[in-house]
Scaffold this active site. Structure first.
Site, mmCIF file in Angstrom:
data_model
loop_
_atom_site.group_PDB
_atom_site.id
_atom_site.type_symbol
_atom_site.label_atom_id
_atom_site.label_comp_id
_atom_site.label_asym_id
_atom_site.label_seq_id
_atom_site.Cartn_x
_atom_site.Cartn_y
_atom_site.Cartn_z
ATOM 1 N N ARG A 1 48.929 -8.627 -77.582
ATOM 2 C CA ARG A 1 48.656 -8.578 -76.139
ATOM 3 C C ARG A 1 48.048 -9.903 -75.664
ATOM 4 O O ARG A 1 47.182 -10.470 -76.334
ATOM 5 C CB ARG A 1 47.666 -7.452 -75.804
ATOM 6 N N TYR B 1 33.468 -4.428 -68.765
ATOM 7 C CA TYR B 1 33.459 -5.646 -69.584
ATOM 8 C C TYR B 1 34.821 -6.301 -69.724
ATOM 9 O O TYR B 1 34.964 -7.295 -70.415
ATOM 10 C CB TYR B 1 32.870 -5.362 -70.975
ATOM 11 N N LYS B 2 35.849 -5.744 -69.080
ATOM 12 C CA LYS B 2 37.181 -6.344 -69.191
ATOM 13 C C LYS B 2 37.384 -7.335 -68.035
ATOM 14 O O LYS B 2 36.751 -8.369 -68.018
ATOM 15 C CB LYS B 2 38.230 -5.241 -69.224
ATOM 16 N N PHE C 1 45.034 5.848 -73.565
ATOM 17 C CA PHE C 1 44.036 5.210 -74.417
ATOM 18 C C PHE C 1 43.344 6.284 -75.259
ATOM 19 O O PHE C 1 42.917 7.303 -74.722
ATOM 20 C CB PHE C 1 43.027 4.471 -73.544
ATOM 21 N N ASP D 1 41.873 6.570 -64.936
ATOM 22 C CA ASP D 1 41.126 5.558 -65.665
ATOM 23 C C ASP D 1 41.645 4.197 -65.201
ATOM 24 O O ASP D 1 42.840 3.899 -65.326
ATOM 25 C CB ASP D 1 41.335 5.750 -67.177
#
Ligand SMILES: *Cc1c(COP(=O)(O)O)cnc(C)c1O
Length: 394
Positions: free
Chosen positions: A353, A204-205, A108, A179
């Site tokens: 996605r 927040y995912k 990422f 991560d």
């Protein structure tokens, strides 16, 4: 499993929980109550009367249970990017004389940017060595200070072998930083057993903490006393309210705090976490694998566009909880799907996605999404000027 616990607009097929989880009823109630009866009524006394001051530890312990971390090694704080800066700096300090950080070229971007920034700032001759995931084994050696990896790849959802790579890093004398942004909440993790040194991740995912919810970090017990993290703020001081002029780090993981916690959004995350913690994580993982398999099967059954190519591993055991497809017109297709009430997202240059969280997604969602995708592709509904206009956030 718990769709009724989330405020999802009726008729919407929400396949973007890997970017932003939906609002839960408990988070909604908690934040409303907090506004009126804590902030509104208690004011400054809320820090003590509602124990806001202990939120980073309280929420951290909950996340620690989800990731299989030892007690008192996890904190909720800051963003994933900032937490990564803290733990990467600590890892480098623990391995003086070693100059390489090993990561993957498709990690990422914020993870790579943070590493680059830290290297530039320290000017100790460190370098970021980027390799393909398949070449990690050959890249870790006696000059590796830390291996910095994301467990589930944000693009194609490929899962890395956290236990195996961590063991390999340790054999080379290096530290392992993971991560967990796309892992926590949708699969069992055993950080203590796998002897992970440091970890960070996103609130927040899949944890449904709300937009901009704080992230978390884990520091293995054996590293607590040996280093001080670089953002040496007062909340990580041994006695913040002594207002000492000299910094003295708190014992334990608490020294990884920096400033005042964001009470509103940390409380929303705290509330939503109970939904995930109330379910058996192995059951969540099985359901997640079944849902992503169903999506792939349904798409294969109804879509015939030869330009649509599955980018994620076909074997669910090698995948996280989202499924990615390549298509040269991916961005416009995602827009056209959203117009039909199917929300996925897009990652440049050509990836669509679709995230699946079994807490609220169902197999019907996978059927509706596949059907909508088939229609958009067959009718070329994506081929409209307004769908080609890129928004700032994709
Ligand atoms: C989402 C995500 C982040 C987000 O970092 P922020 O600091 O919260 O913006 C970081 N790393 C990975 C792997 C992610 O998927």
């Amino acid at each position: 499993m718990h769709r009724d616990q989330f405020l999802l607009p009726p008729g919407l097929v929400y396949l973007d929980g890997h970017s932003l989880g939906p609002l839960s009823h408990v988070a909604d109630r908690r934040v409303r109550a907090l506004l009126r009866s804590e902030w509104g009524a208690q004011l400054i006394r809320g820090w003590t009367e509602s124990d806001w001051i202990a939120l980073p530890q309280r929420v951290g312990e909950k996340i620690g249970r989800l990731i299989g971390a030892a007690p008192e090694t996890t904190l909720c704080a800051d963003s994933t990017s900032v937490n990564l800066y803290k733990v990467l700096a600590a890892a480098l300090a623990l391995r003086p004389g070693r100059t390489e950080i090993v990561s993957t070229s498709d990690n990422f971007p914020t993870d790579l940017y943070i590493a680059q920034g830290l290297i530039d700032q320290r000017a100790h001759g460190h370098a970021l060595k980027l390799v393909e995931a398949a070449d990690l084994a050959g890249a870790i050696d006696g000059n590796t200070a830390a291996v910095l990896l994301t467990h589930v790849n944000y693009k194609d959802a490929t899962l890395l072998d956290m236990a195996g790579i961590t063991a390999q890093a340790h054999r080379a004398g290096a530290l392992a930083i993971w991560d967990l942004s796309h892992s926590t909440g949708v699969m069992p993790l055993r950080l203590e057993e796998w002897r992970v040194d440091f970890a960070v991740g996103c609130g927040y995912k899949y944890l449904n903490g709300g937009p901009g919810a704080p992230g978390y970090l884990m520091v293995a017990t054996q590293h607590h006393a040996n280093v001080t993290q670089p953002i040496s703020g007062w909340m990580g001081h041994a006695r913040p309210f002594a207002f000492d002029a000299r910094y003295q780090p708190a014992p334990g993981v608490a020294r990884y705090l920096a400033g005042t916690p964001p009470v509103l959004s940390m409380s929303a995350l705290d509330a939503s976490l109970d939904i995930t913690l109330g379910e058996d994580i192995d059951t969540i993982r099985s359901a997640s694998m079944a849902l992503s398999d169903a999506l792939i099967d349904n798409i294969a059954r109804v879509c015939s566009d030869p330009e649509l190519v599955l980018a994620s591993p076909r074997d669910a055991a090698l995948r996280g909880s989202h499924v990615s497809y390549r298509h040269p017109h991916g961005y416009a297709i995602v827009q056209a799907l959203a117009q039909r009430g199917v929300i996925g997202d897009f990652r440049a240059p050509d990836l669509m996605r679709f995230g699946l969280n079994p807490l609220y997604n169902t197999s019907l969602d996978t059927e509706c999404a596949a059907q909508a995708l088939a229609e958009v592709l067959a009718s070329r509904a994506w081929d409209r000027p307004e769908y080609l206009q890129r928004n700032r956030v994709t």
